[in-house]
Motif scaffolding. Sequence first.
Motif, short mmCIF file in Angstrom:
data_model
loop_
_atom_site.label_atom_id
_atom_site.label_comp_id
_atom_site.label_asym_id
_atom_site.label_seq_id
_atom_site.Cartn_x
_atom_site.Cartn_y
_atom_site.Cartn_z
N LEU A 177 0.83 -1.21 0.00
CA LEU A 177 0.00 0.00 0.00
C LEU A 177 0.86 1.25 0.00
O LEU A 177 0.52 2.25 -0.65
CB LEU A 177 -0.94 -0.02 1.21
CG LEU A 177 -1.99 -1.15 1.20
CD1 LEU A 177 -2.68 -1.23 2.56
CD2 LEU A 177 -3.02 -0.94 0.10
N SER A 180 2.04 2.01 -3.35
CA SER A 180 0.97 2.59 -4.18
C SER A 180 0.71 4.05 -3.84
O SER A 180 -0.13 4.70 -4.48
CB SER A 180 -0.32 1.78 -4.03
OG SER A 180 -0.14 0.45 -4.50
N TYR A 182 -0.32 5.42 -0.78
CA TYR A 182 -1.37 5.76 0.19
C TYR A 182 -0.77 6.29 1.48
O TYR A 182 0.38 5.98 1.83
CB TYR A 182 -2.25 4.53 0.47
CG TYR A 182 -2.97 4.03 -0.76
CD1 TYR A 182 -3.87 4.85 -1.43
CD2 TYR A 182 -2.72 2.75 -1.27
CE1 TYR A 182 -4.52 4.39 -2.57
CE2 TYR A 182 -3.38 2.30 -2.41
CZ TYR A 182 -4.27 3.12 -3.06
OH TYR A 182 -4.90 2.69 -4.19
N GLU A 183 -1.56 7.10 2.19
CA GLU A 183 -1.11 7.70 3.43
C GLU A 183 -1.05 6.65 4.55
O GLU A 183 -1.80 5.66 4.54
CB GLU A 183 -2.05 8.83 3.85
CG GLU A 183 -2.12 9.99 2.85
CD GLU A 183 -0.80 10.75 2.77
OE1 GLU A 183 -0.08 10.78 3.80
OE2 GLU A 183 -0.50 11.31 1.70
N GLU A 186 -4.32 5.92 6.36
CA GLU A 186 -5.22 5.12 5.50
C GLU A 186 -4.79 3.66 5.51
O GLU A 186 -5.63 2.75 5.61
CB GLU A 186 -5.17 5.64 4.05
CG GLU A 186 -5.74 7.02 3.84
CD GLU A 186 -5.61 7.47 2.39
OE1 GLU A 186 -6.57 8.06 1.85
OE2 GLU A 186 -4.54 7.21 1.78
N ILE A 187 -3.49 3.45 5.43
CA ILE A 187 -2.95 2.09 5.40
C ILE A 187 -3.27 1.35 6.69
O ILE A 187 -3.75 0.21 6.67
CB ILE A 187 -1.43 2.13 5.16
CG1 ILE A 187 -1.12 2.64 3.75
CG2 ILE A 187 -0.81 0.74 5.39
CD1 ILE A 187 0.35 2.89 3.49
N THR A 202 -6.71 -2.30 -0.46
CA THR A 202 -6.71 -1.27 -1.50
C THR A 202 -8.14 -0.79 -1.78
O THR A 202 -8.40 0.41 -1.89
CB THR A 202 -6.07 -1.80 -2.79
OG1 THR A 202 -4.73 -2.23 -2.51
CG2 THR A 202 -6.05 -0.74 -3.87
N ILE A 205 -9.51 1.55 0.87
CA ILE A 205 -9.02 2.93 0.77
C ILE A 205 -9.69 3.67 -0.37
O ILE A 205 -10.02 4.86 -0.25
CB ILE A 205 -7.49 2.94 0.59
CG1 ILE A 205 -6.80 2.40 1.86
CG2 ILE A 205 -6.97 4.34 0.29
CD1 ILE A 205 -5.30 2.19 1.72
N THR A 206 -9.93 2.99 -1.48
CA THR A 206 -10.38 3.67 -2.70
C THR A 206 -11.89 3.62 -2.92
O THR A 206 -12.42 4.40 -3.71
CB THR A 206 -9.69 3.06 -3.93
OG1 THR A 206 -10.00 1.65 -4.00
CG2 THR A 206 -8.19 3.24 -3.84
#
Length: 327
Positions: A177, A180, A182-183, A186-187, A202, A205-206
Amino acid sequence: MKKIYGNDHLLSTLESMNRRGRNPHSIMFYGEKGSGRKLIADYYSRMIMCESPVGGKPCGVCSACVNISKGFHPDVMRVERTGKTEGYSVKTARSVINDAYVKPNNSSGKKVYIFADCRNMDVRTQNTLLKIIEEPPEYAYFIFTCGSKNEFLPTIISRCVNFGVSVGTEDEAREALAESGYEKNEIETAVSCFHGNIGMCTSYITDEKLRRQVDLTKALADSIIRRDEYRLNVDFFSLGRERSDIRNVLSMLDMLVRDAAVLESDRNAVTIGCFRDGASALSESITVFQAARMHMRIEKAWNAIEANAAPPLVLAALCAEIIEIVQ
């Protein structure tokens, strides 16, 4: 190429077969949603079609590898799902069979058909595909991905080489992650819900819809813990009629119930669900036997919905059954 985590032995086996020219013509990758089974299916298709493999691995830079990664290769067909259940019809299977007997016109001289997410593939469709899976043209390859190989007929399973796909560790999920972009917060939130399942992390998060489904699963757990039948009914009713939404939430609720049963026996046990705190609280108010009964009711409810029963009625009945169990 995107890095594949948690399946080093599987990848090594595939690469060894490719080096020796022993690629199976019919292969099945099974594992939980988000485990990377489709990613591995794409990797295997690149192995087959690659113009310059290195040590059994696809090079990742030739036109075949690039086109497959972009979904543009004319001889790597991702077979389309149709109908309300988004399955594979007999008509689609016959179309694939007809196409498979047309020789390819590419540098590798091969063709690949990918049947992704073969959940409850119709028996008639499986029987239609059986002969070509058993005796395929020398240039044709068939790849199936599914949650469990037992979703297929024994005759199909026996004619495929079957590989289980594993989720990664939580640290591998964090690494993937982070790669990719992501913060960190978020992770951590995603990993707390879906652990080493990189695909689901993933999506969490999205995909706002998945986040709402997780929140609803947590609300259902809270209502069960409080034995609040009215609130539980309202939460179930909010699921609506969309089968994919119902399947996702019932699956997450089922895993939470499983976690409660495990934690009832071992407070330090590893959990697989999206709400460890809720599972821990539930484990203090129900027995392992009650958890098993709840699992059976959840499974029964989903089977009824798949058999075309009205979701609101099924979920209302499930609500009453769960409350009866925990009383």
